[in-house]
Write an enzyme that holds these catalytic residues in place. Sequence first.
Site, mmCIF file in Angstrom:
data_model
loop_
_atom_site.group_PDB
_atom_site.id
_atom_site.type_symbol
_atom_site.label_atom_id
_atom_site.label_comp_id
_atom_site.label_asym_id
_atom_site.label_seq_id
_atom_site.Cartn_x
_atom_site.Cartn_y
_atom_site.Cartn_z
ATOM 1 N N GLU A 99 0.850 -1.194 0.000
ATOM 2 C CA GLU A 99 0.000 0.000 0.000
ATOM 3 C C GLU A 99 0.882 1.239 0.000
ATOM 4 O O GLU A 99 1.981 1.225 0.566
ATOM 5 C CB GLU A 99 -0.876 0.024 1.252
ATOM 6 C CG GLU A 99 -1.828 -1.137 1.354
ATOM 7 C CD GLU A 99 -2.788 -0.947 2.518
ATOM 8 O OE1 GLU A 99 -3.895 -0.486 2.289
ATOM 9 O OE2 GLU A 99 -2.390 -1.240 3.667
ATOM 10 N N HIS A 153 -6.394 -10.948 5.901
ATOM 11 C CA HIS A 153 -6.356 -11.003 4.432
ATOM 12 C C HIS A 153 -5.247 -11.927 3.917
ATOM 13 O O HIS A 153 -5.468 -12.774 3.058
ATOM 14 C CB HIS A 153 -6.144 -9.607 3.848
ATOM 15 C CG HIS A 153 -7.052 -8.562 4.441
ATOM 16 N ND1 HIS A 153 -8.375 -8.813 4.719
ATOM 17 C CD2 HIS A 153 -6.840 -7.266 4.804
ATOM 18 C CE1 HIS A 153 -8.926 -7.721 5.228
ATOM 19 N NE2 HIS A 153 -8.018 -6.775 5.292
HETATM 20 C C1 BG6 Z 1 -8.050 -3.200 5.824
HETATM 21 C C2 BG6 Z 1 -6.936 -2.668 6.679
HETATM 22 O O1 BG6 Z 1 -8.545 -4.397 6.350
HETATM 23 O O2 BG6 Z 1 -7.568 -3.444 4.508
HETATM 24 C C3 BG6 Z 1 -6.342 -1.414 6.072
HETATM 25 O O3 BG6 Z 1 -7.436 -2.372 7.977
HETATM 26 C C4 BG6 Z 1 -5.948 -1.647 4.640
HETATM 27 O O4 BG6 Z 1 -5.208 -0.983 6.844
HETATM 28 C C5 BG6 Z 1 -7.082 -2.289 3.856
HETATM 29 O O5 BG6 Z 1 -5.593 -0.399 4.072
HETATM 30 C C6 BG6 Z 1 -6.627 -2.701 2.476
HETATM 31 O O6 BG6 Z 1 -7.735 -3.091 1.720
HETATM 32 P P1 BG6 Z 1 -7.724 -2.973 0.140
HETATM 33 O O7 BG6 Z 1 -9.018 -3.562 -0.277
HETATM 34 O O8 BG6 Z 1 -7.585 -1.509 -0.177
HETATM 35 O O9 BG6 Z 1 -6.530 -3.749 -0.328
#
Ligand code: BG6
Length: 484
Positions: free
Chosen positions: A213, A237
Site C-alpha cells: 500500500e 487477508h
Molecule cells: C483493511 C486494513 O482491512 O484493509 C487497512 O485495515 C488496509 O489498513 C485495507 O488499508 C486494504 O484493503 P484494500 O481492499 O484496499 O486492499
Amino acid sequence: MADSKACTHLLLFGATGDLSRRMLLPSLYNLDAEGLLPDCLRIIATARSAHDDAAFRKIAAEALAQAIEPERLTDAVQARFLDRIHYVPLDATTIAGFDALGEAVPDKSNLAIFLSTAPALFSPTIAGLASAGLAGPGARLALEKPLGDSLAASRAINDAVASAYPEAQTFRIDHYLGKEMVQNLIGFRFANTLFEPLWNAAYIEHVQITIAETVGLEGRTDYYDGMGALRDMVQNHMLQLVALIAMEPPVELDPASVRDEKVKVLRSLRPIDAASVATHSVPGQYAAGAVAGKPVPAYAEDLGQASSTETFVALKAHIDNWRWKGVPFYLRTGKRLPERSSTIVVQFRAVPHSIFGAAPLQANTLVITLQPGENIRLEMMAKSPGLDRDGLKLRAIPLDIGLANAFAESRRRIAYERLLLDLIEARQTLFVRRDEVEAQWAWIDAIRAGWAAAGHAPRHYAAGTWGPNAAIALTERDGVSWHD
Ligand code: BG6
C-alpha cells in the site's frame, strides 16, 4: 413500510461511519441499480446520532454522490434506494434503545445484521439484539473487523456472538474474500487441468504474496497503532490468501467444504517463535521518505509520538503438510511502499535437465495480480526467432490474461457488493468460520510473543521503498528475490 411484513430487513450498525459511507451504502446502491436486491428489502440504519429518516437519507445521498460514478447515479434508482432506508438512533451500550429497533423490524424471520462498530460495542449490541427478538433462527449476524487483537480477545467476541447466534448464522467478514481475483483463485486452480497436478512441492519452489500500500496511517491513530501490520493485514487477508492458494480441492463449493479445507492449511502453518523470529520475520516501520514523488513524514510524525508498532512485515512461512513440504511462502505487506499492488507469485522449479547447453533457462513463474488491475501472467520459455547458428536462443515470454479485457462486459464491483448480497441471501461460503479465525490468531500470537521474547523490534525503512533491507535479506538468504 406497507409491505414490510414479508420483507427481508438489513440492519446496518455504524451506519454513519466511514465504512458505511464509503463501501456499504454505495455497494447496496449498486446492487439495487442492477435489480439484485429483493423488492421489499428494508434497510434499517442505526448509529448513535439523533437523525430521522430524512436526515439520514441526506447523509446516504451524499455518500452515494461521493462514491458512485455520475452515469450510474440515476434519480429513479436513487429515489427507490433511499426509500428503502429508515433510521433508528441507538445507544448500543444500553439495552433500552433496542426495543425501538425491534419494532422497526415487524417480521423477524429474515433478517441480516451488519455490525460495523467499535469492537467494545459488540457484546452489548449482541445482548441488545437478543433482548429485542432480533437473534432468532432467521437472523444472520455479519461482523466487520477488528474481531479482537489476540486469540483470547477473539475467543471472547466469538463466545459473545455464539451466546446469541449459532455459527451457521454468523458471517465474519474478510473483505478480501469479496474481491473477484481472490475468488478466482478457486476458479483458476480447480477449473483447469493444467495447474493442479503441478501445484505441490515437487514442482513449486516457493510462493510469494505481497500486499503493498502507498497510504500511511490515514488518521486511524487509535486503531492502527494498537494493531500494526501483522494483525491488521496478515492475520486476516494475507492468511486467507495463503489458505486459498494452499488448500486441497474442496468436495464442493459449499461453506463447510471450502472452509474445512482452508482451516486445515491454517492449522498446518509452522509456528514462528522466539527461536525463529530473527530468521523468519522482519517487522519494519516507515521513516520519512517520498511516495510517488511526494515527500511524506515518518510514521512517528503521523502518529505524533514515538511508537514500536510495525507498519511493514515480511515473513517466511511454512505449511507442514504433504503437499507443501519444504516450500517457503514469503509474505510481505506494508504501508508507504512504492506502489499499491497485491500479487501472488508462484515460482515453479527449473526443468530437471536442460538440453540447451549453456543457454540459461528461467523457471516458469506465475504472477497473479489481485489489484490494481486483475491479471494472470505465466512466464514461459520460448525460442527466439533466428537461424540459431550459435545454438538455440531462448527467452522468457509472458502469457498474459488481463481479466479486464477477457471480461470487458463486466463492471468491476466493490468487494462488499458480493459480501452484502451473500449475507442477504444467506450464503456463507465467503465468510470466515470461527475455527479459521482462531487458527489465524494462534499463529499470529506466537509471532508476537516471539518478537517480545527475542526483542525483535521494527527496523526503519524510508517511505517509498520496499521495506527494511532485512526484508530483502530474508529471501536472498534462500537465493530468492522478491518479485517487485
Ligand atoms: C483493511 C486494513 O482491512 O484493509 C487497512 O485495515 C488496509 O489498513 C485495507 O488499508 C486494504 O484493503 P484494500 O481492499 O484496499 O486492499
